[in-house]
Design a protein around this motif. Structure first.
Motif, mmCIF file in Angstrom:
data_model
loop_
_atom_site.group_PDB
_atom_site.id
_atom_site.type_symbol
_atom_site.label_atom_id
_atom_site.label_comp_id
_atom_site.label_asym_id
_atom_site.label_seq_id
_atom_site.Cartn_x
_atom_site.Cartn_y
_atom_site.Cartn_z
ATOM 1 N N TYR A 246 0.707 -1.351 0.190
ATOM 2 C CA TYR A 246 0.137 -0.164 -0.140
ATOM 3 C C TYR A 246 0.725 1.387 0.183
ATOM 4 O O TYR A 246 0.657 2.206 -0.622
ATOM 5 N N ASP B 14 0.999 4.296 -2.694
ATOM 6 C CA ASP B 14 0.815 5.510 -2.334
ATOM 7 C C ASP B 14 1.972 6.529 -2.847
ATOM 8 O O ASP B 14 1.763 7.616 -3.475
ATOM 9 N N SER C 124 -2.974 10.737 -4.021
ATOM 10 C CA SER C 124 -2.494 9.901 -3.081
ATOM 11 C C SER C 124 -3.777 9.250 -2.611
ATOM 12 O O SER C 124 -5.047 9.251 -2.859
ATOM 13 N N LEU C 125 -3.464 8.110 -1.609
ATOM 14 C CA LEU C 125 -4.541 7.175 -0.993
ATOM 15 C C LEU C 125 -4.965 7.688 0.172
ATOM 16 O O LEU C 125 -4.179 7.713 1.248
ATOM 17 N N ASN D 13 -11.519 -0.166 0.859
ATOM 18 C CA ASN D 13 -10.149 0.729 0.882
ATOM 19 C C ASN D 13 -9.078 0.044 0.465
ATOM 20 O O ASN D 13 -8.978 -1.515 0.805
ATOM 21 N N LEU D 14 -8.018 0.544 -0.201
ATOM 22 C CA LEU D 14 -6.789 -0.388 -0.397
ATOM 23 C C LEU D 14 -5.952 -0.388 0.921
ATOM 24 O O LEU D 14 -5.186 -1.408 0.995
ATOM 25 N N TYR D 15 -5.733 0.296 1.841
ATOM 26 C CA TYR D 15 -5.074 0.110 2.969
ATOM 27 C C TYR D 15 -5.458 -1.175 3.662
ATOM 28 O O TYR D 15 -4.784 -1.950 4.139
ATOM 29 N N THR E 117 -11.162 6.652 -2.955
ATOM 30 C CA THR E 117 -10.039 6.906 -1.891
ATOM 31 C C THR E 117 -8.784 7.454 -2.513
ATOM 32 O O THR E 117 -7.960 7.831 -1.785
ATOM 33 N N ILE E 118 -8.800 7.713 -4.000
ATOM 34 C CA ILE E 118 -7.672 8.029 -4.793
ATOM 35 C C ILE E 118 -7.968 9.527 -4.825
ATOM 36 O O ILE E 118 -8.611 9.715 -5.991
#
Length: 448
Positions: free
Chosen positions: A251, A255, A264-265, A329-331, A444-445
């Motif tokens: 992640y 980012d 940014s994420l 979300n990618l996180y 989220t981007i």
């Protein structure tokens, strides 16, 4: 006169004694002379006996020699007969072997002809039945994936409905001014906590209990008791934490890469344990207890067991990707996708979701502890988080390298090759769910 008389008597007595002595001497001489004669006679007798014995032995030997010769002749004849019989037996065995070989050759030829006839007949049958079998397999996998897609869409719909219902109820009880206050979404207040608890208890269970019946998955069998050694539990827990850390690293790299495009994420604060309150208690129950049980029932229970009949590898990848998508979300999505694959592998090998539930609980508890440290200790918590992240990355990589051969034991049924992707593409409900979660992740981007 008397003296003469006495003297005369003495003289007569002495003569008698002398005579007696002479006789005894003569007897002794005669005995002495007789002894060598006797010895000679005894010796002669012994010699005669010896000669008789030797004669008898010679006679017996003479009698035995013809018997021995007869026996030797008989033995030679018996050996010759045995050799002749052996020769005849070998000839017969050779003849039998030749006959058997000829029979086998004939049977093999006949079997070959029969096989050719069977192949010719079965080719016609299989050409007709292959399409029917493939059609049955196609219908089965399409049916199961459609039902899974409907369950996922129902889960999403119930989640949205519960958000609006919970907001409506809390707005009436606490007032509409509290909806957008600090107790609202921003800090993960009572609205989000209550909504999440209800969503997990209802949306994560009811649709999938119905789906389990439709795709023939026994819900009770998913909670079968199993045993794990302390070493297995510790290794699995460290692997889960390591995969989480690896996902976080991926992640951060993404980012950093998006920074070159002025993007940014964004990380939304989903829950913060910065103060003790009812919402914090509800969040703790949701994260540590309810989420592991309901999510494992959904993904490693119903979905994994419903899809593994079409290939274990396919089931692991499909359920893990879906599990990552629903986090929005990618996180979280990258990390949970990775450790979901490990949980799915353990579930398949142990044939129970209980180990996955335990590992999921332990992972979430560890995340809560780290969150509390970061929130309440400032820089010290950040340092502890950084060190643990690096250590866990290394540990996770080491465990994955050591067990790389074990993970290759996962099978993939080639009978359904080409049918799996087609079935997924035909499931409209599943595609709606995937697209909605991909849209959520895309939001989220954000620009820097």
């Amino acid at each position: 006169m008397k003296e003469n008389f006495l003297y005369g008597e003495d003289k007569g007595a002495s003569t008698e004694e002398s005579l007696r002595e002479e006789e005894s001497l003569r007897e002794e001489k005669s005995l002495r002379e007789e002894e060598p004669l006797r010895e000679e006679e005894s010796l002669r007798e012994e010699e005669s006996l010896r000669e008789e014995k030797s004669l008898r032995e010679e006679e017996s030997l003479r009698k035995e020699e013809p018997l021995r010769e007869e026996e030797s002749l008989r033995e030679e004849e018996s050996l010759r007969e045995e050799e002749s019989l052996k020769g005849e037996g070998l000839l017969r065995e050779e003849e039998l072997q030749r006959g058997e070989e000829s029979l086998r050759a004939e049977e093999s030829l006949r079997e070959g002809e029969l096989l050719k006839e069977e192949v010719a007949s079965t080719q016609e049958i299989t050409l007709e039945d292959q399409h029917a079998l493939r059609k049955i397999r196609k219908n089965n996998i399409e049916w199961d994936i459609k039902k899974i897609g409907r369950a996922m869409l129902s889960n999403l719909a119930i989640s949205v409905v519960f958000v609006w219902i919970s907001m409506f109820i809390i707005g009436i009880v606490f007032g509409t001014d509290k909806l957008l206050s600090e107790q609202g979404y921003g800090n993960g207040g009572i609205i989000m906590a209550f909504n999440t608890l209800l969503t997990m208890l209802v949306a994560n269970t009811l649709p999938f209990m119905r789906c389990a019946k439709q795709i023939q998955v026994n819900s009770k069998a998913l909670f079968k008791k199993v045993t794990m050694t302390k070493q297995e539990m510790m290794t699995s827990f460290l692997a889960v934490l390591g995969l989480n850390a690896i996902g976080t690293t991926i992640y951060l790299v993404l980012d950093w890469g998006l920074g070159y495009f002025n993007r940014s994420l964004k990380i939304d604060e989903i829950y913060i344990f910065d103060r003790l309150g009812i919402e914090t208690i509800i969040w703790g129950i949701c994260v540590i207890i309810v989420a592991p049980i309901t999510e494992e029932y959904m993904f490693r229970g119903v979905l994994l067991n419903g899809l593994k009949r079409y290939g274990e590898r396919f089931a692991i990848i499909a359920t893990s990707v879906l599990f990552g998508l629903i986090h929005g979300n990618l996180y979280q999505g990258i990390s949970v996708t990775l450790f979901a694959m490990l949980l799915a592998y353990i579930t398949i090998k142990k044939e129970s979701i209980l180990p996955a539930i335990g590992l999921h609980m332990a992972n979430n508890l560890f995340s809560v502890v780290i969150s509390i440290l970061i929130t309440n200790t400032g820089e010290v918590g950040g340092i502890i988080n950084g060190i643990s992240w690096i250590v866990l990355c290394v540990v996770g990589i080491i465990i994955l390298i050591k067990n790389r051969t074990v993970y290759r034991t996962i099978t993939n049924d080639e009978k359904y090759k080409g049918l799996r992707l087609k079935a997924i593409c035909k499931s409209i409900c599943l595609w709606l769910v995937v697209l909605l979660y991909l849209y959520t992740i895309a939001t989220t981007i954000v620009p820097v």
